[in-house]
Enzyme design. Structure first.
Site, PDB file in Angstrom:
ATOM      1  N   TYR A  39       0.844  -1.198  -0.153  1.00 36.92           N
ATOM      2  CA  TYR A  39       0.058   0.012  -0.019  1.00 36.92           C
ATOM      3  C   TYR A  39       0.839   1.230  -0.099  1.00 36.92           C
ATOM      4  CZ  TYR A  39      -3.943  -3.171   1.730  1.00 36.92           C
ATOM      5  OH  TYR A  39      -4.764  -3.834   1.418  1.00 36.92           O
ATOM      6  N   HIS A  97       0.116 -11.584   1.744  1.00 36.28           N
ATOM      7  CA  HIS A  97      -0.836 -10.742   1.082  1.00 36.28           C
ATOM      8  C   HIS A  97      -1.291 -11.585   0.012  1.00 36.28           C
ATOM      9  CE1 HIS A  97      -1.883  -6.432   0.115  1.00 36.28           C
ATOM     10  NE2 HIS A  97      -2.832  -7.269   0.000  1.00 36.28           N
TER      11      HIS A  97
END
Length: 266
Positions: A39, A97
């Site tokens: 991110y 992730h």
């Protein structure tokens, strides 16, 4: 600490936008903050937490290891870098992730590395994200189902992921729903609007309450303080059996997060 049922997602939020969202969220009562290496906002999340004045002991912080950091040389160093950015000695939950693209690295090779991070005290719990049934089976074989705190996957009324949810439930693995509002699409659905009107609620609250009643955690995101506060109120909303079955009929397999490196979905 178990994973809080309600969290604040920070996907796609950058710079001052994420600082404001996290600060507003903490002020509204959120105590679970979800971020990730990819991110590019861990440092800003860490800054917002530090400036909020909320004690670290009251918070549950989740981050996620990116696919380029799944090797023995990179996983632990990358997590230590994340901790530095987040200004904490340990996070509460660290997830893989995504499975390694095309399974170039086996689950059995990288999940034990994450377990080692837990043993070293860098993270209190470990888990996975975007894992299919096949990947979950490999994860269970690698570290045992009891070590997998959650599988964070896309779930909302239009993508209900039932096969995966059933498998996870059978093996005692908790699910965390990301994109629970389908990027705002739930606000436009006439059924959700009707159910919301019956409760004096918003369609977003209905979608969140529906997920919470299934035992999932949710991590909606918003940049608007009013929406952050409104979403939290979903915890007080109870849907009837008839309403939940009506929402079940909305499933249309509409997947919003499907990058070119995604696994073959169930």
């Amino acid at each position: 600490m178990s994973i809080p049922a309600f969290g604040l997602g920070t996907f796609r939020l950058k710079d001052q936008q994420v600082i404001d969202s996290v600060k507003h969220g903490l002020a509204a009562g959120y105590r679970h903050i979800d971020t990730a290496q990819i991110y590019g906002n861990e440092a800003e999340v860490g800054q917002a937490i530090a400036e909020s004045g909320v004690p670290r002991s009251e918070l549950f912080i989740t981050t996620k290891i990116w696919t380029s950091n799944l090797t023995p040389d990179t996983l632990l160093p990358s997590l230590k870098e994340s901790l530095a950015k987040l200004r904490t000695d340990a996070v509460d939950l660290t997830l893989i992730h995504w499975p390694s693209p095309n399974d170039q690295i086996a689950v059995a090779d990288y999940l034990p590395l994450l377990l080692e991070a837990k043993r070293q005290g860098l993270t209190r719990q470990i888990g996975v994200s975007n894992f299919t049934i096949a990947h979950l089976q490999q994860a269970i074989a690698a570290v045992g189902a009891a070590e997998i705190a959650t599988n964070q996957v896309e779930v909302h009324p239009f993508l209900q992921n039932r096969k995966l949810a059933q498998f996870a439930h059978e093996h005692g693995i908790h699910l965390t729903a990301y994109m629970p509002l389908a990027y705002g699409k739930v606000m436009e659905d006439t059924l959700l609007q009707r159910i919301a009107a019956n409760h004096g609620a918003t369609p977003a609250q209905v979608a969140l309450a529906w997920l919470l009643q299934q035992g999932h955690a949710v991590i909606p995101s918003s940049t608007k303080r009013a929406n952050l506060e409104s979403n939290l109120a979903a915890q007080r909303l109870h849907l009837s059996a008839e309403e939940t079955s009506e929402i079940a009929a909305l499933d249309r397999g509409e997947r919003l997060a499907n990058p070119d490196f995604a696994p073959e979905w169930d």
